[in-house]
Write a protein that holds these residues in place. Structure first.
Motif, mmCIF file in Angstrom:
data_model
loop_
_atom_site.group_PDB
_atom_site.id
_atom_site.type_symbol
_atom_site.label_atom_id
_atom_site.label_comp_id
_atom_site.label_asym_id
_atom_site.label_seq_id
_atom_site.Cartn_x
_atom_site.Cartn_y
_atom_site.Cartn_z
ATOM 1 N N SER A 151 0.829 -1.213 0.000
ATOM 2 C CA SER A 151 0.000 0.000 0.000
ATOM 3 C C SER A 151 0.856 1.253 0.000
ATOM 4 O O SER A 151 0.552 2.233 -0.687
ATOM 5 N N THR A 152 1.940 1.235 0.750
ATOM 6 C CA THR A 152 2.834 2.401 0.805
ATOM 7 C C THR A 152 3.444 2.685 -0.558
ATOM 8 O O THR A 152 3.577 3.848 -0.963
ATOM 9 N N LEU A 153 3.821 1.639 -1.272
ATOM 10 C CA LEU A 153 4.497 1.799 -2.554
ATOM 11 C C LEU A 153 3.554 2.042 -3.724
ATOM 12 O O LEU A 153 3.912 2.740 -4.678
ATOM 13 N N GLU A 154 2.351 1.497 -3.657
ATOM 14 C CA GLU A 154 1.514 1.483 -4.849
ATOM 15 C C GLU A 154 0.217 2.273 -4.733
ATOM 16 O O GLU A 154 -0.480 2.444 -5.728
ATOM 17 N N GLU A 155 -0.112 2.760 -3.543
ATOM 18 C CA GLU A 155 -1.366 3.480 -3.382
ATOM 19 C C GLU A 155 -1.120 4.872 -2.816
ATOM 20 O O GLU A 155 -0.069 5.147 -2.234
ATOM 21 N N ILE A 156 -2.093 5.744 -2.991
ATOM 22 C CA ILE A 156 -2.053 7.103 -2.449
ATOM 23 C C ILE A 156 -3.318 7.306 -1.633
ATOM 24 O O ILE A 156 -4.415 6.949 -2.082
ATOM 25 N N TRP A 159 1.372 8.918 2.383
ATOM 26 C CA TRP A 159 0.910 8.282 3.606
ATOM 27 C C TRP A 159 1.606 8.880 4.819
ATOM 28 O O TRP A 159 2.779 9.227 4.772
ATOM 29 N N SER A 160 0.888 8.962 5.919
ATOM 30 C CA SER A 160 1.464 9.228 7.231
ATOM 31 C C SER A 160 1.283 7.969 8.076
ATOM 32 O O SER A 160 0.524 7.064 7.701
ATOM 33 N N ARG A 161 1.967 7.926 9.219
ATOM 34 C CA ARG A 161 1.790 6.755 10.080
ATOM 35 C C ARG A 161 0.330 6.636 10.533
ATOM 36 O O ARG A 161 -0.201 5.522 10.633
ATOM 37 N N SER A 162 -0.296 7.779 10.774
ATOM 38 C CA SER A 162 -1.685 7.750 11.230
ATOM 39 C C SER A 162 -2.623 7.228 10.144
ATOM 40 O O SER A 162 -3.456 6.366 10.394
ATOM 41 N N SER A 163 -2.469 7.749 8.911
ATOM 42 C CA SER A 163 -3.363 7.314 7.837
ATOM 43 C C SER A 163 -3.125 5.854 7.466
ATOM 44 O O SER A 163 -4.074 5.128 7.155
ATOM 45 N N MET A 164 -1.870 5.405 7.511
ATOM 46 C CA MET A 164 -1.606 3.997 7.208
ATOM 47 C C MET A 164 -2.105 3.096 8.330
ATOM 48 O O MET A 164 -2.549 1.968 8.078
ATOM 49 N N ALA A 165 -2.071 3.584 9.559
ATOM 50 C CA ALA A 165 -2.623 2.800 10.666
ATOM 51 C C ALA A 165 -4.124 2.610 10.491
ATOM 52 O O ALA A 165 -4.651 1.515 10.701
ATOM 53 N N SER A 190 12.299 2.557 -14.596
ATOM 54 C CA SER A 190 11.641 2.347 -15.889
ATOM 55 C C SER A 190 10.184 1.947 -15.752
ATOM 56 O O SER A 190 9.361 2.219 -16.618
ATOM 57 N N GLY A 191 9.841 1.293 -14.618
ATOM 58 C CA GLY A 191 8.453 0.893 -14.423
ATOM 59 C C GLY A 191 7.671 1.824 -13.531
ATOM 60 O O GLY A 191 6.521 1.542 -13.184
ATOM 61 N N ALA A 192 8.256 2.941 -13.151
ATOM 62 C CA ALA A 192 7.568 3.865 -12.248
ATOM 63 C C ALA A 192 6.316 4.420 -12.900
ATOM 64 O O ALA A 192 6.314 4.817 -14.056
ATOM 65 N N GLY A 193 5.247 4.419 -12.141
ATOM 66 C CA GLY A 193 3.988 4.981 -12.628
ATOM 67 C C GLY A 193 3.158 4.005 -13.415
ATOM 68 O O GLY A 193 2.072 4.346 -13.885
ATOM 69 N N HIS A 194 3.629 2.771 -13.594
ATOM 70 C CA HIS A 194 2.852 1.774 -14.358
ATOM 71 C C HIS A 194 2.283 0.735 -13.422
ATOM 72 O O HIS A 194 2.798 0.510 -12.357
#
Length: 373
Positions: free
Chosen positions: A112-117, A124-130, A369-373
């Motif tokens: 989720s940290t790497l692929e979602e907003i 993400w913040s620690r609070s929102s990810m919690a 090279s795969g960033a954003g895909h």
């Protein structure tokens, strides 16, 4: 009758239950008692139980005195052993959320940290990810530290689109490693729009326990531009200050370099692709001064020009925290700082070859090279 000072007085209360050990329990306790410093808590508990063991029940205060600990500590671990045996000497689980989480939960946080907003934020913040994961904020923080994830940080990059990028890298780096004989190599650039800033109120000096303090607002008192040529071999710098930043000022600076560099030496200048370096007037001047040779860095690659690092020293040590009521005072401070630098110049050591730079860039491109895909 008064008891002797050397004879302990037994604690009044119910008679203590004998603490008897099985052979296996004694072996384990003796092994625990020899544990290294990293497990001294369990080792002490084992020594307490061994000291309390036997059909003849030793008084609590005697055991405490021998082990140099509080009597209540002896009483606690003796009672814990009688209740749960060896398991009682291990720390009880603390109340609250279990200390371990599943691999799937860890993976979900990382993915989720790497692929979602998050819906209402850019990161993400620690609070929102919690809230997203159902884990505690401290657990999210531990996962991020473990996987070296820092959503709150951002960095910048720019890939050069110069079609001659490779050729220019080899050219410039080649000058750093193998400068031509009978020549001086100068890294040249302009630090434009240096502001003469004065704080709206006097700066309060540093005091013990208190940093230097300054107002957040300031007054702008004008601009100046610093032209600099950094000798990559000696670290000496030729500079010139001008209120404007045009080809005319760059031409004057070239004339100053021509005057200060001994006439028998060839002059190789490493410049960026700024338009003032390529005007017809500059080309005409260079044609009349054939000992000057311009080498251009790739577009978007100021990091390869050593004078940029020197500008960083100047900004950190003189400009950024300075206060100037006029452009004239700013320029006077810059000239004084440059003079002091040239009294003990320090060249920079370039370590990466052109091949290493290109290999590093290629690896970076593969990673993104795969960033954003």
């Amino acid at each position: 009758m008064t008891a002797s000072a050397d004879v302990p007085v037994p604690r009044r209360g119910p008679k203590l239950e004998p603490l008897l050990l099985s052979p296996d329990e004694r072996v384990v306790l003796e092994r625990w008692a020899r544990r290294a410093s990293s497990a001294q808590a369990v080792a002490l508990r084992a020594r307490i139980v061994l000291a309390c063991a036997g059909a003849d029940v030793p008084p609590i205060v005697v055991v405490a005195r021998e082990l140099r600990i509080a009597a209540d500590t002896v009483r606690k671990w003796r009672r814990r052993f009688l209740t749960a045996r060896l398991d009682g000497l291990v720390d009880e689980p603390r109340p609250g959320r279990p200390p371990t989480i599943s691999v799937d939960q860890v993976e979900a946080v990382v993915v989720s940290t790497l692929e979602e907003i998050p819906k209402n934020a850019t990161h993400w913040s620690r609070s929102s990810m919690a809230d997203r994961s159902g884990l505690s904020k401290s657990t999210v923080g531990r996962i991020w530290r473990k996987f070296q994830l820092k959503p709150h940080l951002t960095d910048t990059f720019k890939l050069s689109t110069d079609p001659l990028f490779v050729e220019k890298v080899y050219d410039v780096v080649g000058l750093y490693f193998n400068p031509p004989e009978g020549a001086v190599v100068l890294s040249v650039d302009e630090k434009s729009q240096i502001q003469a800033l004065d704080r709206s109120q006097p700066v309060l000096p540093m005091m013990p326990g208190m940093p230097e303090r300054r107002t957040h607002d300031y007054v702008r008192n004008g601009l100046t531009t610093l032209f600099a040529a950094f000798d990559v071999a000696t670290g000496e710098v030729i500079t010139s200050l001008h209120r404007r930043h045009r080809a005319a000022e760059f031409k004057k600076f070239l004339a100053k370099i021509d005057k200060e560099v001994p006439g028998h030496l060839q002059v190789h200048l490493i410049c960026d692709n700024y338009g003032t370096h390529k005007t017809p007037a500059i080309k005409a001047w260079l044609a009349k001064h054939p000992r000057f040779h311009l080498h251009f860095t790739p577009t978007g690659s100021s990091w390869i020009n050593q004078v940029e690092r020197w500008f960083g020293f100047l900004a950190d040590q003189k400009i950024r925290r300075g206060a100037h009521k006029s452009v004239r005072s700013l320029e006077a401070d810059i000239r004084a700082w440059v003079k002091q630098w040239n009294e003990n110049p320090t060249p920079f050591t370039w370590t990466k070859t052109a091949e290493e730079i290109l290999d590093s860039l290629a690896r970076f491109c593969q990673r993104i090279s795969g960033a954003g895909h």
